[in-house]
Design an enzyme around this catalytic site. Sequence first.
Site, PDB file in Angstrom:
ATOM      1  CG  ASP A  64      -5.171  23.307  16.335  1.00  0.00           C
ATOM      2  OD1 ASP A  64      -5.719  22.724  15.385  1.00  0.00           O
ATOM      3  OD2 ASP A  64      -5.230  24.543  16.510  1.00  0.00           O
ATOM      4  CG  HIS A  77      -3.649  25.404  -0.598  1.00  0.00           C
ATOM      5  ND1 HIS A  77      -4.291  25.234   0.602  1.00  0.00           N
ATOM      6  CD2 HIS A  77      -4.328  26.367  -1.257  1.00  0.00           C
ATOM      7  CE1 HIS A  77      -5.328  26.048   0.671  1.00  0.00           C
ATOM      8  NE2 HIS A  77      -5.373  26.751  -0.460  1.00  0.00           N
ATOM      9  CG  ASP A  81      -0.307  20.095   0.850  1.00  0.00           C
ATOM     10  OD1 ASP A  81      -1.219  20.349   1.661  1.00  0.00           O
ATOM     11  OD2 ASP A  81      -0.505  19.851  -0.356  1.00  0.00           O
ATOM     12  CG  ASP A 107      -4.582  23.164  11.727  1.00  0.00           C
ATOM     13  OD1 ASP A 107      -5.748  22.770  11.953  1.00  0.00           O
ATOM     14  OD2 ASP A 107      -4.170  24.269  12.124  1.00  0.00           O
TER      15      ASP A 107
END
Length: 181
Positions: A64, A77, A81, A107
């Site tokens: 995580d 974003h 990405d 994630d």
Amino acid sequence: MDTQTIAAAGLPALGWALHGGLLWRRLATARRDPLTGLHTRAGWTTRAEHLLAKHANALVLLVDLDDFKAVNDTHGHAAGDAVLAATARRLDGWCGRHGIAARLGGDEFAAITTHPGTADLFGLRAALDTPVTHGGHVLRVSASVGHCYPGQLPVPTLTDALSAADAAMYAAKGHGRRNTR
């Protein structure tokens, strides 16, 4: 048999073969995350269960990313990405030919390796914590990792291994970010 009869019989078979090939490609594409190229949860689970059945000494990981929302909020974003794609490459490279990796969603990532003796968790930690450069910015990246050896569980199922790895991951987060348990 004349040529027309052979052609008439062969055309439907050719059509079905092409159709089957297209469906196979669509299914394979649906089992891959379009951003990272890793398996999705469904595709990974099927393959991981198969690997676990064949390799009792397998190692299951959950990963995580720490403070990932801050990357998206601060840098956008596209930067998020880029971090996800870099994490996927690093985890997939760590698995190599002895395992498979997946993006479970957001994630969160998972992996299974069938040769844990060669699995360098410290090397994985270092790779996951390597900054990512995007748009002229150096993005700090870190992850919490939980792992489990299903063979050490009372019932060595993938579901139980994922639960144990999840508990280990959150225990690692409880000891501060950038940890492995």
